[in-house]
Design a protein around this motif. Structure first.
Motif, mmCIF file in Angstrom:
data_model
loop_
_atom_site.group_PDB
_atom_site.id
_atom_site.type_symbol
_atom_site.label_atom_id
_atom_site.label_comp_id
_atom_site.label_asym_id
_atom_site.label_seq_id
_atom_site.Cartn_x
_atom_site.Cartn_y
_atom_site.Cartn_z
ATOM 1 N N UNK A 1 -24.466 21.469 -9.967
ATOM 2 C CA UNK A 1 -25.423 21.652 -8.890
ATOM 3 C C UNK A 1 -26.853 21.508 -9.405
ATOM 4 N N UNK A 2 -27.092 21.959 -10.642
ATOM 5 C CA UNK A 2 -28.422 21.833 -11.235
ATOM 6 C C UNK A 2 -28.824 20.370 -11.372
ATOM 7 N N UNK A 3 -27.842 19.529 -11.736
ATOM 8 C CA UNK A 3 -28.141 18.102 -11.881
ATOM 9 C C UNK A 3 -28.551 17.485 -10.557
ATOM 10 N N UNK A 4 -27.994 17.979 -9.467
ATOM 11 C CA UNK A 4 -28.352 17.451 -8.149
ATOM 12 C C UNK A 4 -29.744 17.886 -7.733
ATOM 13 N N UNK A 5 -30.313 18.845 -8.456
ATOM 14 C CA UNK A 5 -31.637 19.363 -8.106
ATOM 15 C C UNK A 5 -32.697 18.981 -9.134
#
Length: 527
Positions: A355-359
């Motif tokens: 999820x961090x990579x998507x942000x």
């Protein structure tokens, strides 16, 4: 090598690093790092596309084929590449460019999440990355083999030296650094190649000169276009493979098309690359064709013939320049591959698991891209130490059998998914054709190969996996059509002609993955 040759080699490494540092100033975001922001001139893209298809394998593996069989090394390698790129200049180049200019993606595989679904994208991304690690590993091994001929350094030391230098400039400078160093490498290659050509022609007097040399007994059969295992079937199979591979199937060439300002410029870029592939390899190959008259190869496959000939014929200084040419080939291809795989991991793989990579914002995305580049180079260098082992065999086996054989199942869904003709082929067709192609590769190269006396001919080893994938991709598309209004709309966006003035767009952060949901991305993704 003497001190003059070492000075040329060290000076070359210094220039490559300097270009990387300069290019660093042009890289402000992920779009700049992976696609040069869509601002690369078509002629620079074309030269970069051409150079990124070379490596030192030409001066080792293909030099061995030229030493043993002669002209067929050109007829069954660079000629089908030139023809494949020429066809792809209209079929694939403009469509791949529109992936960036219209869909605003930074990875060649990023559009697959919308074209098929997340599962398909991940299958192609992971298999593509793993294949590239093996491919680039063979390239490191090739240049290290040449370096050992000239300097005496070990294979592992050669791998470490070339990999470390490449890591510096391509990690900090991105695609701009790759393209600019490839331009410099092309100029170096031009000088070195002509020098070698002239030196060899000068030695042919006692052998009948430039035109009479083919009558020499040592070159019997060297003038025939198709000999040994490289026959008509192999040529046709290789042409089909290179049509997909060099137009984007191996990812790094696709980035060159994406980096130009418009679809029209991408087409011009491809045409320039095709012309260079048709003309320039003849100059490079001629010394290899006549090498049996001038040197006696120490290795059974003749892969050291070009290196031995270079040592004997060229004066110091020029010898150093030719060695630089070897390095330039390999570093050009490996750096472009590293950039392409970093794009795939950063844009396609990481967002699916984190999820961090998507942000990630632009700064964090750029850091991730650079770290991924370093990791990829490290893994490929580790694989390079295993080339010539029982697992991977020799360099040319890795490049021809593994890479050419496995590329097709990955490239078929990616490349044909761009075309209107195959709009009915959806996730089922893509995944089934991919899996069946990989299984066919294993089946043909191992169980069947072991049970057939003399083994399965090389042309079938490399062509059957691609043929299986192609047939299944088309057949399943008709039996089980999965076209939807959203998928049709996406295909239309990358197939509709534009006026050549599409502006480069900043690449947004990777979107939230939605398996199978073509219309699930934010509006900006498809606008």
């Amino acid at each position: 090598m003497n001190s003059l040759d070492w000075a040329v080699l060290i000076g070359y490494f210094g220039v490559m690093i300097a270009i990387g540092v300069w290019s660093h100033k042009r890289v402000d975001n992920v779009s700049d790092f992976f696609t040069a922001g869509g601002k690369m001139p078509w002629w620079l893209s074309g030269i970069s596309h051409h150079m990124s298809g070379y490596s030192a394998v030409m001066f080792t593996g293909y030099a061995g084929i030229a030493y043993t069989y002669g002209v067929t090394s050109f007829v069954t390698w660079s000629f089908p590449i030139a023809l494949g790129i020429a066809i792809g200049s209209k079929l694939f180049a403009p469509r791949i460019n529109r992936l960036r200019s219209r869909l605003h993606v930074a990875s060649p595989l990023e559009y697959l999440k919308n074209r098929y679904n997340l599962r398909t994208q991940q299958a192609l991304a992971w298999s593509g990355m793993l294949l590239k690690i093996v491919d680039v590993g063979a390239k490191w091994a090739a240049i290290a083999t040449l370096l050992s001929v000239f300097t005496g350094v070990s294979l592992n030391q050669g791998i470490l030296i070339t990999g470390a230098i490449t890591a510096v400039y391509c990690t900090i400078g991105g695609l701009w650094a790759d393209a600019l160093t490839e331009l410099g490498q092309f100029i170096i290659q031009l000088i070195a190649g002509i020098a070698m050509f002239v030196a060899v022609v000068g030695k042919l007097g006692p052998h009948g000169g430039f035109f009479g040399v083919w009558d020499e007994p040592a070159l019997q059969g060297h003038g025939k276009p198709l000999v040994g295992p490289y026959g008509t079937v192999f040529l046709l199979a290789f042409l089909f493979i290179k049509l997909f591979e060099y137009n984007g199937g191996m990812l790094n060439q696709a980035q060159r098309y994406m980096a130009t300002g418009s679809a029209r410029e991408a087409t011009r870029s491809a045409r320039l690359s095709a012309v260079l592939w048709l003309v320039w390899p003849v100059v490079l190959f001629f010394p290899m064709w006549v090498s049996p008259l001038l040197v006696h190869a120490q290795k059974p496959d003749g892969s050291d013939s070009y290196g031995l000939m270079t040592e004997q014929l060229l004066p110091h200084g020029l010898l150093g320049l030719v060695i630089v040419g070897f390095f330039s080939h390999t570093m050009a291809m490996c750096s472009s591959d590293a950039n392409a795989i970093a794009a795939v991991f950063t844009r396609d793989v990481a967002p699916a698991f984190s999820k961090k990579a998507r942000q990630w914002n632009e700064h964090k995305g750029l850091i991730a891209a650079r770290l991924t580049t370093v990791v990829f180079l490290g893994l490929s260098m580790a694989v390079a130490t295993q080339v010539n082992s029982p697992t991977f065999k020799d360099i040319i086996t890795v490049v021809i059998k593994w890479v050419a054989g496995l590329m097709g199942p990955i490239a078929i869904p990616m490349m044909l998914g761009l075309l209107r003709t195959f709009r009915k082929s959806g996730p089922t067709a893509a995944l089934t054709s991919w899996a069946a192609g990989l299984f066919a590769f294993w089946l043909v190269n191992y169980p069947i190969n072991w049970s057939v006396e003399g083994g399965v001919p090389l042309q079938y080893q490399v062509s059957i996996p691609l043929a299986v994938s192609l047939v299944l991709y088309i057949l399943i598309g008709y039996v089980k059509p999965e076209d939807t209004p959203e998928r049709d709309a996406l295909i239309e966006r990358i197939n509709t002609d534009d006026d050549g003035s599409a502006a480069a767009a900043a690449v947004p952060a990777p979107a939230e993955p939605q398996d199978g949901a073509v219309g699930s991305q934010p509006p900006g993704r498809l606008s």
